[in-house]
Design a protein around this motif. Sequence first.
Motif, PDB file in Angstrom:
ATOM      1  N   ALA A 226      -1.969  -5.321 -17.884  1.00  0.00           N
ATOM      2  CA  ALA A 226      -2.169  -5.955 -16.323  1.00  0.00           C
ATOM      3  C   ALA A 226      -1.174  -6.812 -16.123  1.00  0.00           C
ATOM      4  CB  ALA A 226      -3.584  -6.518 -16.241  1.00  0.00           C
ATOM      5  N   GLU A 227      -0.382  -6.599 -15.003  1.00  0.00           N
ATOM      6  CA  GLU A 227       0.648  -7.396 -14.283  1.00  0.00           C
ATOM      7  C   GLU A 227      -0.018  -8.029 -13.241  1.00  0.00           C
ATOM      8  OE1 GLU A 227       4.778  -7.284 -11.796  1.00  0.00           O
ATOM      9  OE2 GLU A 227       4.190  -5.611 -13.129  1.00  0.00           O
ATOM     10  N   ILE A 228      -0.028  -9.316 -13.119  1.00  0.00           N
ATOM     11  CA  ILE A 228      -0.641 -10.032 -11.927  1.00  0.00           C
ATOM     12  C   ILE A 228       0.080 -10.785 -11.230  1.00  0.00           C
ATOM     13  CG2 ILE A 228      -2.524 -11.788 -11.511  1.00  0.00           C
ATOM     14  CD1 ILE A 228      -3.790 -11.106 -14.350  1.00  0.00           C
ATOM     15  N   GLY A 229       0.111 -10.919 -10.024  1.00  0.00           N
ATOM     16  CA  GLY A 229       0.867 -11.534  -8.743  1.00  0.00           C
ATOM     17  C   GLY A 229      -0.275 -12.346  -7.975  1.00  0.00           C
ATOM     18  N   THR A 230       0.115 -13.453  -7.543  1.00  0.00           N
ATOM     19  CA  THR A 230      -0.721 -14.306  -6.927  1.00  0.00           C
ATOM     20  C   THR A 230       0.036 -15.005  -5.636  1.00  0.00           C
ATOM     21  OG1 THR A 230      -0.661 -16.305  -8.187  1.00  0.00           O
ATOM     22  CG2 THR A 230      -2.238 -14.752  -8.785  1.00  0.00           C
ATOM     23  N   SER A 231      -0.836 -15.331  -4.530  1.00  0.00           N
ATOM     24  CA  SER A 231      -0.113 -16.282  -3.491  1.00  0.00           C
ATOM     25  C   SER A 231      -1.499 -17.308  -3.028  1.00  0.00           C
ATOM     26  CB  SER A 231       0.408 -15.813  -2.471  1.00  0.00           C
ATOM     27  OG  SER A 231       0.802 -16.552  -1.423  1.00  0.00           O
TER      28      SER A 231
ATOM     29  N   LEU B 297      -0.117  -3.174   0.635  1.00  0.00           N
ATOM     30  CA  LEU B 297      -0.622  -3.078  -0.536  1.00  0.00           C
ATOM     31  C   LEU B 297      -0.323  -2.005  -1.182  1.00  0.00           C
ATOM     32  CD1 LEU B 297      -4.482  -4.275  -0.049  1.00  0.00           C
ATOM     33  CD2 LEU B 297      -2.347  -5.591  -0.518  1.00  0.00           C
ATOM     34  N   VAL B 298       0.162  -0.667  -0.677  1.00  0.00           N
ATOM     35  CA  VAL B 298       0.647   0.472  -1.162  1.00  0.00           C
ATOM     36  C   VAL B 298       2.208   0.444  -1.705  1.00  0.00           C
ATOM     37  CG1 VAL B 298      -0.904   1.840  -0.174  1.00  0.00           C
ATOM     38  CG2 VAL B 298       1.255   1.810   0.977  1.00  0.00           C
ATOM     39  N   SER B 299       3.080  -0.830  -1.282  1.00  0.00           N
ATOM     40  CA  SER B 299       4.182  -0.941  -1.783  1.00  0.00           C
ATOM     41  C   SER B 299       4.342  -0.742  -3.267  1.00  0.00           C
ATOM     42  CB  SER B 299       4.614  -2.330  -1.406  1.00  0.00           C
ATOM     43  OG  SER B 299       5.951  -2.772  -1.965  1.00  0.00           O
ATOM     44  N   PRO B 300       5.720  -0.174  -3.576  1.00  0.00           N
ATOM     45  CA  PRO B 300       5.993   0.237  -4.964  1.00  0.00           C
ATOM     46  C   PRO B 300       6.378  -0.954  -5.626  1.00  0.00           C
ATOM     47  CG  PRO B 300       7.608   1.262  -3.597  1.00  0.00           C
ATOM     48  CD  PRO B 300       6.478   0.563  -2.725  1.00  0.00           C
ATOM     49  N   ALA B 301       6.632  -2.063  -4.959  1.00  0.00           N
ATOM     50  CA  ALA B 301       7.181  -3.520  -5.579  1.00  0.00           C
ATOM     51  C   ALA B 301       6.307  -3.992  -6.554  1.00  0.00           C
ATOM     52  CB  ALA B 301       7.392  -4.480  -4.438  1.00  0.00           C
TER      53      ALA B 301
ATOM     54  N   ALA C  68       3.843  -6.830  -8.722  1.00  0.00           N
ATOM     55  CA  ALA C  68       2.590  -7.442  -8.259  1.00  0.00           C
ATOM     56  C   ALA C  68       2.981  -8.671  -7.307  1.00  0.00           C
ATOM     57  CB  ALA C  68       1.820  -7.690  -9.262  1.00  0.00           C
ATOM     58  N   GLN C  69       3.812  -9.423  -7.913  1.00  0.00           N
ATOM     59  CA  GLN C  69       4.183 -10.771  -7.485  1.00  0.00           C
ATOM     60  C   GLN C  69       4.910 -10.737  -6.014  1.00  0.00           C
ATOM     61  OE1 GLN C  69       3.061 -13.702  -8.434  1.00  0.00           O
ATOM     62  NE2 GLN C  69       3.818 -14.358  -6.307  1.00  0.00           N
ATOM     63  N   SER C  70       5.672  -9.512  -5.880  1.00  0.00           N
ATOM     64  CA  SER C  70       6.556  -9.225  -4.646  1.00  0.00           C
ATOM     65  C   SER C  70       5.268  -9.032  -3.426  1.00  0.00           C
ATOM     66  CB  SER C  70       7.593  -8.297  -4.985  1.00  0.00           C
ATOM     67  OG  SER C  70       8.315  -8.732  -6.096  1.00  0.00           O
ATOM     68  N   VAL C  71       4.408  -8.189  -4.044  1.00  0.00           N
ATOM     69  CA  VAL C  71       3.580  -7.589  -2.986  1.00  0.00           C
ATOM     70  C   VAL C  71       2.822  -8.917  -2.515  1.00  0.00           C
ATOM     71  CG1 VAL C  71       1.439  -6.226  -2.954  1.00  0.00           C
ATOM     72  CG2 VAL C  71       3.302  -5.484  -3.746  1.00  0.00           C
TER      73      VAL C  71
ATOM     74  N   VAL D 250      -4.656 -12.150  -4.756  1.00  0.00           N
ATOM     75  CA  VAL D 250      -4.407 -11.623  -6.315  1.00  0.00           C
ATOM     76  C   VAL D 250      -4.158 -10.251  -6.395  1.00  0.00           C
ATOM     77  CG1 VAL D 250      -5.227 -11.773  -8.544  1.00  0.00           C
ATOM     78  CG2 VAL D 250      -5.943 -13.326  -6.841  1.00  0.00           C
ATOM     79  N   VAL D 251      -2.936  -9.566  -6.906  1.00  0.00           N
ATOM     80  CA  VAL D 251      -2.619  -8.489  -7.136  1.00  0.00           C
ATOM     81  C   VAL D 251      -2.424  -8.210  -8.415  1.00  0.00           C
ATOM     82  CG1 VAL D 251      -0.827  -6.740  -6.670  1.00  0.00           C
ATOM     83  CG2 VAL D 251      -1.153  -8.581  -5.031  1.00  0.00           C
TER      84      VAL D 251
END
Length: 336
Positions: A125-130, A302-306, A308-311, A331-332
Amino acid sequence: MTTELWTIGDFARESGLTPKALRLYDDLGLLRPVEVDASSGYRRYAPEQLAQARLVATLRLVGMPLARIEEVLGSPPAAAARLVRAYWLQVERDTASRRDIVSALVDQLESEEPPMTTSTDTLRAEIGTSHRTGSRAQQQDALIARTGLVAVADGFGERADLASAVLAAFASGGLDDAVAVVASDIAESLPDAPRSGTTLTAVTVTGTTASVTHVGDGRVWLVRGREVRQVTHDHTVVAGLLESGQLTVDEARSHPHRNLLNRALLPGDVPDELEVGLEPGDRLVLTTDGVHSVVEDLPALLVSPAPAQSVADEVANAVTAAGEPDNHTIVVVDLS
């Protein structure tokens, strides 16, 4: 003396509705403008129509059929009250009848459940958050984002830290401990004090299975390829009417009571629990309502190929561009 008419924009602001909702009510014959410009088609309303506009919005919110709404609008107040009371009594009776049917159906389905097999494969898992406060005075959202467990909670009421306390309890002791935190808060509240509360939306990933625990209006999204699916159901009055076709998407998005919860994390109120099979390349996304209630093109982001954090950052920026009226958390989780 001639009453000054309002434009549809002015009338929308005063009534708490939107121009789209007012145009819909006109098309349905529930609230006609006093005047329609023959050349431009602009609608104009009289100030004394405000009460009727708000009544229509409320009756739509409780799911009253159009024919009955027309009957209520055409009746004097006392008769209208009797019509509304009679309608709701029938709704309660219908609900009681359906409850027995649902109970029997659930028993039947549970008896047919085959043994579950669990994969031991582990997805990386690669996780991105805001996590932003937005236009609120204090931050009442909370999140957990770590390997195996991601969760969001959206608190309300006087206790700003309740959502954080609930998530900490959930992470250490599961659902029972999370509910115990809320029960303790209720017990300590004064009888006449506003009660605090919180939503809870959590995903535990084991092998290739996501176990979801959900109550309130947070959301879990599954992105697979270019397809975005909302996994959870919002526990709001408006969401239920939207799913049944009794409100339009525009009405649901703009209704004055669109954030009215009918379920939150409470003792005795069992959250939804479901499982979702995962595949490499899937993306799980959790959002609080401060995100999905204001970003209309959220699936496209949400379907962006970027990564997780960038999304997560792009979604947060979209919320900010929309005025960020509430705390907002995303949370992505990209799985591979």
